[in-house]
Design a protein around this motif. Structure first.
Motif, PDB file in Angstrom:
ATOM      1  N   VAL A 218       0.676  -1.017   0.005  1.00 53.82           N
ATOM      2  CA  VAL A 218       0.000   0.201   0.184  1.00 53.82           C
ATOM      3  C   VAL A 218       1.132   1.319  -0.271  1.00 53.82           C
ATOM      4  O   VAL A 218       0.703   2.531  -0.664  1.00 53.82           O
ATOM      5  N   ARG A 219       2.015   0.923   0.895  1.00 55.82           N
ATOM      6  CA  ARG A 219       2.637   2.230   0.763  1.00 55.82           C
ATOM      7  C   ARG A 219       3.671   2.981  -0.289  1.00 55.82           C
ATOM      8  O   ARG A 219       3.352   3.437  -1.313  1.00 55.82           O
ATOM      9  N   LEU A 250      -0.093   7.252   6.220  1.00 54.80           N
ATOM     10  CA  LEU A 250      -0.461   5.406   6.716  1.00 54.80           C
ATOM     11  C   LEU A 250      -0.209   6.127   8.017  1.00 54.80           C
ATOM     12  O   LEU A 250       1.322   5.361   8.341  1.00 54.80           O
ATOM     13  N   THR A 251      -0.687   6.185   8.914  1.00 54.00           N
ATOM     14  CA  THR A 251      -0.124   6.384  10.099  1.00 54.00           C
ATOM     15  C   THR A 251      -0.069   4.599  10.752  1.00 54.00           C
ATOM     16  O   THR A 251       0.571   4.348  12.152  1.00 54.00           O
ATOM     17  N   GLY A 252      -1.067   3.904  10.282  1.00 56.30           N
ATOM     18  CA  GLY A 252      -0.966   2.243  10.878  1.00 56.30           C
ATOM     19  C   GLY A 252      -1.943   2.508  12.535  1.00 56.30           C
ATOM     20  O   GLY A 252      -2.605   1.269  12.179  1.00 56.30           O
ATOM     21  N   ARG A 466      -4.889   4.402   4.173  1.00 58.49           N
ATOM     22  CA  ARG A 466      -4.579   4.188   5.863  1.00 58.49           C
ATOM     23  C   ARG A 466      -5.004   2.805   6.193  1.00 58.49           C
ATOM     24  O   ARG A 466      -4.143   2.137   6.198  1.00 58.49           O
ATOM     25  N   VAL A 467      -6.359   2.957   5.983  1.00 57.59           N
ATOM     26  CA  VAL A 467      -7.164   1.358   6.360  1.00 57.59           C
ATOM     27  C   VAL A 467      -5.804  -0.034   5.700  1.00 57.59           C
ATOM     28  O   VAL A 467      -6.098  -1.079   6.519  1.00 57.59           O
ATOM     29  N   ALA A 468      -6.107   0.408   4.714  1.00 52.00           N
ATOM     30  CA  ALA A 468      -5.589  -0.622   3.524  1.00 52.00           C
ATOM     31  C   ALA A 468      -4.137  -0.747   4.630  1.00 52.00           C
ATOM     32  O   ALA A 468      -3.639  -1.928   4.336  1.00 52.00           O
ATOM     33  N   ASP A 469      -3.161  -0.089   4.164  1.00 58.59           N
ATOM     34  CA  ASP A 469      -2.048  -0.005   4.864  1.00 58.59           C
ATOM     35  C   ASP A 469      -1.851  -0.703   6.128  1.00 58.59           C
ATOM     36  O   ASP A 469      -1.073  -1.890   6.990  1.00 58.59           O
TER      37      ASP A 469
END
Lengths: 476, 98
Positions: A218-219, A250-252, A466-469
């Motif tokens: 994703v990133r 992409l904070t997790g 963000r959700v996918a990551d």
């Protein structure tokens, strides 16, 4: 051995930046991988070995500032123009066409240091879900070469899934990035309509077409979107919205995020194994702190016929330009201009393209325009409104990307209507102009990948990324 | 709503689309297009009274650039891609019109 994130674009770029690898070596490694795998998988229609190596050497010599994709090889769907190189859109009509200009995405990728390594197999003018409608195809699924890779951007999905290139671009009109991403087990993102310039994208249905990335992570998809998105004076539909930095989103952390699941729509028919992987994915999102609830998208049940009425109408107008006059194929020995037009188009287009031009011409013709075309556009409004209402209560909508895992090559070839149903869950997002991503979420018993689709609000790719990551991190 | 019984005159549509179909294609498309249109009837069952059509899912108005003349592609470069052209006259060539 398809891929691992060790071969991510980011890792490659950093290795080049640290001096562990030259851009030339990275480019040669991609070319070697293509030489090893492509005879079987046929992801590529054209490979620019010399052009790519020359550019890589130039990057290695340069001492200027480094772009975010410095030295990263990338494959492009063969409907994106690269000046002076053959660009076919998968059609005999353009078998020898060399466009005199670069697509805006190509200029941006090269300015960021990416190396375009070749052009990938796609269904003719993006019309198909398996690459079997390509005049030069098909590609084969790297997880099982007897299976379809999905389409229409199938070759791009295969190139990334088989580790030939860490990144590829495709285009998505009704699912042509997300469906092959799901079938091949990679990440595929369709941005919001207007996020990425369409200048240099060979048109299929102009109110739906959007370019987007394939990646192993994703990133990487976020990194690629950062490079290609933004306004463009050459495309009046590329919105004047300055994109945020997607990679920074992409904070997790997805605690408290609201996920909507349209259960009524899913009852239209999803394979049991795909549904099982989907339910497990929802459980994972809940473990990460997301709140899952049921929503209604009642009009998405007719999204497939609405899509085929709208898209074919637009295609019949867009493809009128292929007339044997200015570029592309011309039928020989026509006695007059009219015969030249008719024969050029009959000989230059394949069966699915003719079928869609015929359908689109019919729904736009006098006496049927209101009953089919206007009606479909009205229902398109209702499909959009359903999403607007849903997004009052939730932040993302989750579905399986496809109703089944990859089907066998040849299985649906003679049944266009059944092939269209492969798009069941992917056509709504483009009709509503919304961003959507497919991220790998597990396997069938036959070791075929399954994709989770997350659809977001317009201009909010950041949230679905963000959700996918966060989801992807639980799987590595 | 009109046109609920798809009865498609494939030859007429092919003429509108400027496609010279073979007899086999005409027969195949007659059957397949009827099937697809029958499937599309589900759309016609939906009440759309007072619903405006969506032609475009874009966020709003198109973005206009300034109306400034900039260099365009070189004519010789463009004509090089034509099936038949006269570079000296700077024209595309086509078969006779009448």
């Amino acid at each position: 051995m398809p891929h691992s994130s060790a071969h991510s674009a980011r890792a490659l770029r950093d290795a080049i930046a640290n001096g562990q690898l030259t851009a030339e070596a990275a480019c040669q490694a991609a070319l070697d991988r293509i030489a090893a795998r492509d005879p079987e998988l046929h992801a590529f229609h054209t490979v620019f070995a010399e052009r790519a190596l020359e550019r890589a050497r130039a990057l290695d010599r340069s001492t200027g500032p480094r772009g975010p994709l410095h030295g990263v090889p990338i494959a492009l769907k063969d409907n994106i123009t690269v000046a002076g190189t053959v660009t076919t859109a998968g059609s005999k009509m353009l078998a020898t066409y060399r466009p005199p200009y670069d697509a805006t995405v190509v200029e941006r990728l090269e300015a960021a240091g990416a190396i375009v390594i070749g052009k990938t197999i796609c269904d003719e003018f993006s019309m198909g879900s398996s690459t079997e409608n390509c005049a030069f195809g098909p590609s084969r699924n790297p997880w099982n070469p007897d299976r379809a890779p999905g389409g229409s951007s199938g070759g791009s999905a295969v190139a990334v899934a088989a580790g030939m290139t860490p990144l590829a671009l495709g285009s998505d009109t009704g699912g042509s990035i997300r469906q092959p991403a799901a079938f091949c087990g990679v990440v595929g993102l369709k941005p919001t309509y207007g996020r990425v310039s369409r200048y240099g994208l060979i048109a299929y249905a102009s109110s739906l077409d959007q370019i987007g990335p394939f990646a192993t992570t994703v990133r990487d998809a976020a990194l690629c979107l950062d490079v290609i998105s933004g306004p463009d004076p050459k495309d009046s539909t590329a919105a004047a919205v300055e994109p945020p930095k997607f990679e920074a989103a992409l904070t997790g952390d997805i605690a408290g995020l609201r996920v909507g699941v349209p259960r009524g729509w899913l009852r239209e028919g999803v394979d049991t194994e795909v549904m099982a992987r989907f339910e497990e994915s929802l459980a994972t999102l809940e473990r990460l702190g997301a709140v899952v609830s049921e929503i209604e998208l009642p009009h998405s049940r007719v999204a497939v016929p609405v899509y085929y009425l709208v898209a074919t109408a637009e295609a019949s107008a867009n493809l009128a330009r292929f007339d044997g006059v200015r570029y592309g194929y011309r039928a020989p020995d026509a006695r007059d201009l009219g015969e030249m037009y008719d024969r050029t188009r009959d000989q230059g287009f394949g069966p699915e393209v003719k079928r869609r031009i015929m359908l689109g011409t019919y729904v736009l013709s006098a006496g049927y325009y209101d009953a089919y075309y206007v009606k479909a556009q009205q229902v398109r409004t209702l499909i959009r409104r359903d999403f607007d209402e849903a997004f009052a209560d939730v932040d993302v909508v989750a579905t399986p990307t496809t109703p089944t895992a990859a089907f066998p090559l040849g299985a649906l070839r003679d049944d266009p209507l059944k092939m269209y149903l492969a798009d069941t869950f992917t056509v709504s997002a483009p009709l509503a102009g919304l961003p959507a991503i497919s991220v790998p979420c597990g396997w069938t018993d036959d070791r075929l990948p399954v994709g989770l689709q997350l659809t977001g609000r317009a201009w909010d790719e950041a949230t679905i990324l963000r959700v996918a990551d966060a989801f992807e991190r639980t799987r590595h | 709503m009109a046109a609920t019984r798809p009865d498609i005159d494939v030859s007429r549509v092919a003429a509108l689309a400027r496609l010279e179909l073979t007899p086999e294609e005409t027969a195949l498309f007659t059957r397949q297009l009827s099937e697809i249109l029958a499937y599309a009837e589900a759309v016609q069952q939906i009440d759309t009274t007072g619903v405006p059509p969506t032609a475009h899912a874009g966020a709003g108005e198109p973005i206009w650039r300034d109306d400034v003349v900039v260099p365009s592609l070189d004519r010789a470069v463009v004509l090089k891609e034509a099936p038949e052209a006269s570079l000296s006259a700077g024209l595309f060539k086509v078969p006779k019109v009448l």
